[in-house]
Design a protein around this motif. Structure first.
Motif, PDB file in Angstrom:
ATOM      1  N   HIS A   1      30.713  39.535  55.588  1.00 20.04           N
ATOM      2  CA  HIS A   1      31.190  40.871  55.250  1.00 20.04           C
ATOM      3  C   HIS A   1      30.011  41.839  55.211  1.00 20.04           C
ATOM      4  CE1 HIS A   1      32.996  44.147  52.944  1.00 20.04           C
ATOM      5  NE2 HIS A   1      34.178  43.623  53.219  1.00 20.04           N
ATOM      6  N   PRO A   2      30.132  43.030  55.823  1.00 17.00           N
ATOM      7  CA  PRO A   2      28.983  43.944  55.924  1.00 17.00           C
ATOM      8  C   PRO A   2      28.425  44.433  54.605  1.00 17.00           C
ATOM      9  CG  PRO A   2      31.026  45.037  56.617  1.00 17.00           C
ATOM     10  CD  PRO A   2      31.324  43.578  56.507  1.00 17.00           C
ATOM     11  N   THR A   3      29.236  44.477  53.533  1.00 15.69           N
ATOM     12  CA  THR A   3      28.734  44.981  52.248  1.00 15.69           C
ATOM     13  C   THR A   3      28.575  43.886  51.193  1.00 15.69           C
ATOM     14  OG1 THR A   3      30.950  45.470  51.375  1.00 15.69           O
ATOM     15  CG2 THR A   3      29.854  47.196  52.670  1.00 15.69           C
ATOM     16  N   VAL A   4      28.864  42.632  51.547  1.00 12.53           N
ATOM     17  CA  VAL A   4      28.809  41.560  50.551  1.00 12.53           C
ATOM     18  C   VAL A   4      27.645  40.608  50.826  1.00 12.53           C
ATOM     19  CG1 VAL A   4      30.050  39.630  49.502  1.00 12.53           C
ATOM     20  CG2 VAL A   4      31.277  41.722  50.085  1.00 12.53           C
ATOM     21  N   GLY A   5      27.690  39.920  51.976  1.00 13.65           N
ATOM     22  CA  GLY A   5      26.582  39.059  52.371  1.00 13.65           C
ATOM     23  C   GLY A   5      26.412  37.804  51.547  1.00 13.65           C
ATOM     24  N   GLU A   6      27.467  37.350  50.877  1.00 15.45           N
ATOM     25  CA  GLU A   6      27.441  36.086  50.153  1.00 15.45           C
ATOM     26  C   GLU A   6      28.859  35.532  50.147  1.00 15.45           C
ATOM     27  OE1 GLU A   6      26.269  36.821  46.100  1.00 15.45           O
ATOM     28  OE2 GLU A   6      28.264  37.552  45.540  1.00 15.45           O
ATOM     29  N   MET A   7      28.981  34.270  49.760  1.00 13.54           N
ATOM     30  CA  MET A   7      30.301  33.672  49.702  1.00 13.54           C
ATOM     31  C   MET A   7      31.045  34.148  48.461  1.00 13.54           C
ATOM     32  SD  MET A   7      29.438  29.794  50.957  1.00 13.54           S
ATOM     33  CE  MET A   7      28.239  29.514  52.275  1.00 13.54           C
ATOM     34  N   SER A   8      32.319  33.814  48.420  1.00 14.41           N
ATOM     35  CA  SER A   8      33.132  34.119  47.243  1.00 14.41           C
ATOM     36  C   SER A   8      33.744  32.820  46.730  1.00 14.41           C
ATOM     37  CB  SER A   8      34.241  35.108  47.596  1.00 14.41           C
ATOM     38  OG  SER A   8      35.059  35.359  46.470  1.00 14.41           O
ATOM     39  N   PRO A   9      33.462  32.474  45.470  1.00 18.91           N
ATOM     40  CA  PRO A   9      32.750  33.263  44.475  1.00 18.91           C
ATOM     41  C   PRO A   9      31.236  33.199  44.650  1.00 18.91           C
ATOM     42  CG  PRO A   9      33.391  31.177  43.525  1.00 18.91           C
ATOM     43  CD  PRO A   9      34.007  31.215  44.894  1.00 18.91           C
ATOM     44  N   SER A  10      30.549  34.044  43.871  1.00 20.62           N
ATOM     45  CA  SER A  10      29.094  34.064  43.885  1.00 20.62           C
ATOM     46  C   SER A  10      28.549  32.735  43.371  1.00 20.62           C
ATOM     47  CB  SER A  10      28.573  35.195  43.004  1.00 20.62           C
ATOM     48  OG  SER A  10      28.832  34.913  41.627  1.00 20.62           O
ATOM     49  N   SER A  11      27.277  32.481  43.634  1.00 22.72           N
ATOM     50  CA  SER A  11      26.664  31.229  43.177  1.00 22.72           C
ATOM     51  C   SER A  11      26.758  31.071  41.673  1.00 22.72           C
ATOM     52  CB  SER A  11      25.196  31.187  43.621  1.00 22.72           C
ATOM     53  OG  SER A  11      25.092  31.160  45.026  1.00 22.72           O
ATOM     54  N   ARG A  12      26.562  32.168  40.945  1.00 23.24           N
ATOM     55  CA  ARG A  12      26.618  32.075  39.476  1.00 23.24           C
ATOM     56  C   ARG A  12      28.025  31.749  39.008  1.00 23.24           C
ATOM     57  NH1 ARG A  12      25.992  30.217  35.675  1.00 23.24           N
ATOM     58  NH2 ARG A  12      25.243  30.914  33.644  1.00 23.24           N
ATOM     59  N   MET A  13      29.023  32.378  39.586  1.00 21.85           N
ATOM     60  CA  MET A  13      30.392  32.073  39.180  1.00 21.85           C
ATOM     61  C   MET A  13      30.759  30.649  39.570  1.00 21.85           C
ATOM     62  SD  MET A  13      33.944  34.165  39.850  1.00 21.85           S
ATOM     63  CE  MET A  13      35.356  33.864  38.769  1.00 21.85           C
ATOM     64  N   LEU A  14      30.268  30.203  40.711  1.00 23.12           N
ATOM     65  CA  LEU A  14      30.552  28.846  41.171  1.00 23.12           C
ATOM     66  C   LEU A  14      29.989  27.821  40.194  1.00 23.12           C
ATOM     67  CD1 LEU A  14      31.979  27.671  43.682  1.00 23.12           C
ATOM     68  CD2 LEU A  14      29.720  27.372  44.702  1.00 23.12           C
ATOM     69  N   GLU A  15      28.808  28.066  39.675  1.00 19.95           N
ATOM     70  CA  GLU A  15      28.215  27.167  38.688  1.00 19.95           C
ATOM     71  C   GLU A  15      29.074  27.085  37.432  1.00 19.95           C
ATOM     72  OE1 GLU A  15      24.395  28.840  38.079  1.00 19.95           O
ATOM     73  OE2 GLU A  15      23.555  28.098  39.973  1.00 19.95           O
ATOM     74  N   ILE A  16      29.604  28.229  37.009  1.00 21.98           N
ATOM     75  CA  ILE A  16      30.453  28.256  35.815  1.00 21.98           C
ATOM     76  C   ILE A  16      31.765  27.504  36.075  1.00 21.98           C
ATOM     77  CG2 ILE A  16      31.821  29.804  34.340  1.00 21.98           C
ATOM     78  CD1 ILE A  16      29.475  31.804  34.548  1.00 21.98           C
ATOM     79  N   LEU A  17      32.318  27.665  37.263  1.00 23.60           N
ATOM     80  CA  LEU A  17      33.531  26.922  37.607  1.00 23.60           C
ATOM     81  C   LEU A  17      33.272  25.417  37.579  1.00 23.60           C
ATOM     82  CD1 LEU A  17      34.790  29.097  40.605  1.00 23.60           C
ATOM     83  CD2 LEU A  17      35.778  29.023  38.320  1.00 23.60           C
ATOM     84  N   ALA A  18      32.108  25.001  38.078  1.00 22.25           N
ATOM     85  CA  ALA A  18      31.754  23.585  38.071  1.00 22.25           C
ATOM     86  C   ALA A  18      31.592  23.068  36.648  1.00 22.25           C
ATOM     87  CB  ALA A  18      30.471  23.363  38.868  1.00 22.25           C
ATOM     88  N   GLN A  19      30.983  23.855  35.791  1.00 21.78           N
ATOM     89  CA  GLN A  19      30.788  23.452  34.396  1.00 21.78           C
ATOM     90  C   GLN A  19      32.109  23.220  33.687  1.00 21.78           C
ATOM     91  OE1 GLN A  19      28.401  26.658  32.867  1.00 21.78           O
ATOM     92  NE2 GLN A  19      26.633  26.133  34.158  1.00 21.78           N
ATOM     93  N   HIS A  20      33.129  23.960  34.074  1.00 23.93           N
ATOM     94  CA  HIS A  20      34.449  23.828  33.449  1.00 23.93           C
ATOM     95  C   HIS A  20      35.323  22.797  34.168  1.00 23.93           C
ATOM     96  CE1 HIS A  20      34.458  27.090  30.416  1.00 23.93           C
ATOM     97  NE2 HIS A  20      33.532  27.622  31.195  1.00 23.93           N
ATOM     98  N   GLY A  21      34.832  22.195  35.233  1.00 20.89           N
ATOM     99  CA  GLY A  21      35.602  21.177  35.939  1.00 20.89           C
ATOM    100  C   GLY A  21      36.768  21.718  36.733  1.00 20.89           C
ATOM    101  N   VAL A  22      36.647  22.952  37.244  1.00 23.17           N
ATOM    102  CA  VAL A  22      37.712  23.559  38.055  1.00 23.17           C
ATOM    103  C   VAL A  22      37.705  22.941  39.451  1.00 23.17           C
ATOM    104  CG1 VAL A  22      38.511  25.708  39.121  1.00 23.17           C
ATOM    105  CG2 VAL A  22      37.619  25.716  36.781  1.00 23.17           C
ATOM    106  N   ALA A  23      38.870  22.611  39.965  1.00 18.17           N
ATOM    107  CA  ALA A  23      38.979  22.081  41.326  1.00 18.17           C
ATOM    108  C   ALA A  23      38.763  23.204  42.334  1.00 18.17           C
ATOM    109  CB  ALA A  23      40.347  21.443  41.542  1.00 18.17           C
ATOM    110  N   VAL A  24      38.115  22.880  43.452  1.00 15.50           N
ATOM    111  CA  VAL A  24      37.789  23.896  44.453  1.00 15.50           C
ATOM    112  C   VAL A  24      37.938  23.299  45.842  1.00 15.50           C
ATOM    113  CG1 VAL A  24      35.320  23.349  44.489  1.00 15.50           C
ATOM    114  CG2 VAL A  24      36.065  25.657  45.063  1.00 15.50           C
ATOM    115  N   THR A  25      38.221  24.131  46.821  1.00 18.81           N
ATOM    116  CA  THR A  25      38.283  23.690  48.210  1.00 18.81           C
ATOM    117  C   THR A  25      37.395  24.588  49.061  1.00 18.81           C
ATOM    118  OG1 THR A  25      39.787  22.964  49.965  1.00 18.81           O
ATOM    119  CG2 THR A  25      40.246  25.114  48.970  1.00 18.81           C
TER     120      THR A  25
END
Length: 330
Positions: A263-287
């Motif tokens: 994306h021209p104004t984003v340049g990173e995946m969704s969610p961000s790395s920081r949010m992804l770490e928090i999702l992992a800490q809570h044991g959220v399933a992801v694909t």
């Protein structure tokens, strides 16, 4: 196993940019002629003519997705289309979007009229016919839908969710108070808003989407950043924690979507790395998901996505069939 659980067969509006991108995707099919020759261009024009005449729900077009998946070694592909693509659901969007006579209303009305042009029954019938061909080629084709969540419209959304035996239902927030967050034409509207209030309202909607019980997965959970305006991420950490707790509590998964990386104004995946770490800490399933709208985008940055998940602390990914979750090792 490699998976891509967020792939669109087509997305409008039908601009000259869309035509150029579609032509570029089709050009990869013209292998029998030398690029740049008259013969090569004749072949490309024929393919483009067929593509426009047949529309997106044709075996020839979907075969390009299947070939791409096979080339990349992707074993499961989840096809979804946005609810706003289907004329049968247009009235829902007309009721919920700002479509007044001001500039914003005219912009959004034009966009909706341009993209809402497909038949829901045709979509379902087409993909059902194609499933066996994919299975014969060693690839599982899973059929889903991406629906926008609107407050107090759970009954209308439920009717769509229950209209078909989906493999998965993907919930998303593309609109905040009737305004599209993903359209370049509406971005200036958000630039005039208080970012704290805007992001608070957005994550309230994401949480309501999770809590609605309608969806198996939530798409691009921090997708508001696509509007081009972002506060300091530290101010969003409490929202990240709240969304992670809600996802875990409701047993709803989310995705790591690589679309935003291009994306021209984003340049990173969704969610961000920081949010992804928090999702992992809570044991959220992801694909893993590409958000592809053309065959050449399917699986984009897939290896990078897997590596990103591992760094964040994930050891597995979630996939769905007939709305039942299965956990696969990364």
């Amino acid at each position: 196993m490699k998976v891509d659980f967020h792939v669109h067969v087509e997305e409008g509006p039908y601009s000259l940019d869309w035509l150029m991108q579609t032509t570029a995707s089709l050009s990869e099919q013209v292998k029998e002629e030398v690029p740049g020759t008259r013969e090569w261009m004749d072949g490309l024009v024929r393919r483009l003519t067929d593509r426009m005449r047949e529309g997106p729900y044709s075996s020839a077009w979907l075969d390009e997705y299947r070939s791409r998946a096979k080339e990349l070694g992707i074993g499961i592909v989840g096809i979804v289309e946005h609810g706003y693509r289907f004329t049968q659901f247009k009235s829902l969007y007309e009721e919920q979007l700002h479509l007044g006579q001001d500039h914003l209303g005219r912009v959004q009305r034009q966009w909706l009229d341009q993209v809402c042009c497909e038949s829901f029954p045709n979509y379902l019938a087409f993909l059902e016919r194609e499933k066996q061909r994919w299975e014969d080629d060693g690839i599982a084709l899973r059929v889903g839908i991406e629906l926008d969540f609107f407050p107090e419209q759970e009954a209308a959304l439920s009717r769509i969710v229950n209209a078909y035996d989906w493999d998965f239902c993907l919930g998303a927030v593309h609109f905040v108070e009737g305004v599209a967050v993903h359209l370049p034409q509406t971005s200036e509207r958000f630039g005039r808003m208080d970012l704290g209030s805007l992001y608070s309202r957005y994550f309230d909607l994401v949480e309501q989407t999770v809590e609605s019980g309608l969806f198996d997965l939530i798409a691009h959970v921090d997708g508001l950043k696509s509007c081009g305006f972002r506060p300091e991420e530290t101010s969003l950490l409490s929202y990240y924690q709240r969304i992670a707790r809600s996802l875990k509590r409701n047993r709803v998964a989310t995705e790591l979507n690589t679309m935003w990386y291009r994306h021209p104004t984003v340049g990173e995946m969704s969610p961000s790395s920081r949010m992804l770490e928090i999702l992992a800490q809570h044991g959220v399933a992801v694909t893993t998901a590409s958000g592809a709208t053309r065959p050449d985008q399917l699986g984009n940055h897939g290896d990078m996505a897997s590596a990103t998940l591992k760094r964040a602390g994930f050891e597995s990914i979630a996939v769905y069939e007939q709305r039942k979750q299965q956990i696969l090792p990364l």
